[in-house]
Design a protein around this motif. Structure first.
Motif, mmCIF file in Angstrom:
data_model
loop_
_atom_site.group_PDB
_atom_site.id
_atom_site.type_symbol
_atom_site.label_atom_id
_atom_site.label_comp_id
_atom_site.label_asym_id
_atom_site.label_seq_id
_atom_site.Cartn_x
_atom_site.Cartn_y
_atom_site.Cartn_z
ATOM 1 N N SER A 110 -6.727 -1.799 7.271
ATOM 2 C CA SER A 110 -5.333 -1.486 6.938
ATOM 3 C C SER A 110 -4.828 -2.245 5.718
ATOM 4 O O SER A 110 -4.093 -1.684 4.896
ATOM 5 C CB SER A 110 -4.421 -1.742 8.136
ATOM 6 O OG SER A 110 -4.436 -3.106 8.500
ATOM 7 N N GLU A 111 -5.204 -3.499 5.534
ATOM 8 C CA GLU A 111 -4.728 -4.254 4.379
ATOM 9 C C GLU A 111 -5.224 -3.631 3.076
ATOM 10 O O GLU A 111 -4.452 -3.452 2.126
ATOM 11 C CB GLU A 111 -5.189 -5.706 4.461
ATOM 12 C CG GLU A 111 -4.697 -6.566 3.318
ATOM 13 C CD GLU A 111 -5.170 -8.003 3.421
ATOM 14 O OE1 GLU A 111 -5.005 -8.719 2.419
ATOM 15 O OE2 GLU A 111 -5.694 -8.404 4.473
ATOM 16 N N GLU A 114 -3.369 -0.311 2.538
ATOM 17 C CA GLU A 114 -1.991 -0.531 2.092
ATOM 18 C C GLU A 114 -1.943 -0.943 0.626
ATOM 19 O O GLU A 114 -1.124 -0.441 -0.143
ATOM 20 C CB GLU A 114 -1.324 -1.593 2.968
ATOM 21 C CG GLU A 114 -1.086 -1.124 4.386
ATOM 22 C CD GLU A 114 -0.912 -2.261 5.385
ATOM 23 O OE1 GLU A 114 -0.952 -3.446 4.977
ATOM 24 O OE2 GLU A 114 -0.732 -1.964 6.578
ATOM 25 N N LEU A 115 -2.829 -1.851 0.228
ATOM 26 C CA LEU A 115 -2.836 -2.294 -1.165
ATOM 27 C C LEU A 115 -3.278 -1.175 -2.096
ATOM 28 O O LEU A 115 -2.781 -1.072 -3.233
ATOM 29 C CB LEU A 115 -3.718 -3.529 -1.325
ATOM 30 C CG LEU A 115 -3.086 -4.813 -0.774
ATOM 31 C CD1 LEU A 115 -4.109 -5.938 -0.728
ATOM 32 C CD2 LEU A 115 -1.881 -5.206 -1.590
ATOM 33 N N PHE A 117 -2.532 1.973 -1.693
ATOM 34 C CA PHE A 117 -1.328 2.778 -1.873
ATOM 35 C C PHE A 117 -0.329 2.101 -2.807
ATOM 36 O O PHE A 117 0.296 2.760 -3.644
ATOM 37 C CB PHE A 117 -0.651 3.066 -0.529
ATOM 38 C CG PHE A 117 -1.229 4.246 0.193
ATOM 39 C CD1 PHE A 117 -1.094 5.527 -0.312
ATOM 40 C CD2 PHE A 117 -1.908 4.073 1.385
ATOM 41 C CE1 PHE A 117 -1.623 6.619 0.350
ATOM 42 C CE2 PHE A 117 -2.449 5.154 2.054
ATOM 43 C CZ PHE A 117 -2.302 6.432 1.542
ATOM 44 N N VAL A 118 -0.191 0.788 -2.704
ATOM 45 C CA VAL A 118 0.730 0.059 -3.580
ATOM 46 C C VAL A 118 0.298 0.186 -5.036
ATOM 47 O O VAL A 118 1.105 0.519 -5.913
ATOM 48 C CB VAL A 118 0.833 -1.429 -3.167
ATOM 49 C CG1 VAL A 118 1.541 -2.250 -4.234
ATOM 50 C CG2 VAL A 118 1.542 -1.569 -1.831
#
Length: 135
Positions: A110-111, A114-115, A117-118
């Motif tokens: 997940s980390e 998420e990064l 996507f950022v």
């Protein structure tokens, strides 16, 4: 809400906070990889095998470490920000593929997801006016 109605005037400051925070964390995360030497770079570079790239693992590992470390500094400064965002996105896509190939589930990845996507979003937004690039 009236309390938040004026925050839109500070978008570039918000981008600076996001860039600086992520950039510092990328630098901290990447520095041990960069200083780890050829053995560490080879270990990192073998992850490119998930993209069927099996040659020069030391080179690919070194490039990953440089992307995180130097890219983190450039992220804070807003220098070549869209290029750095693209390279970080590629770095995290490889990390996601490596995690899934290692049998990890979505919670473990997940980390990195998420990064990814950022940094994908940063490609469109740019660094803002409070940066060296002023994009």
């Amino acid at each position: 809400m009236a309390l938040f109605s004026q925050l839109g005037n500070y978008r570039n400051f918000g981008l600076l906070v996001m860039r600086a925070g992520l950039g510092v964390m990328m630098f901290i995360h990447g520095l041990p990889k960069l200083t780890g030497g050829p053995a560490k770079w080879e270990s990192l570079g073998t992850a490119m095998g998930h993209l069927h790239i099996h040659f020069f693992p030391v080179f690919w590992g070194f490039m990953s470490a440089v992307t995180e470390t130097i890219g983190g500094i450039f992220c804070v400064l807003g220098l070549w920000f869209r290029l750095v965002s693209l390279l970080m996105l590629i770095n995290f896509i490889v990390a996601i593929l490596t995690l899934f190939a290692g049998g990890n589930n979505i919670h473990d990845a997940s980390e990195a997801i998420e990064l990814a996507f950022v940094f994908f979003g940063f490609l469109f937004i740019g660094a803002g006016t409070l940066s060296i690039d002023k994009s």
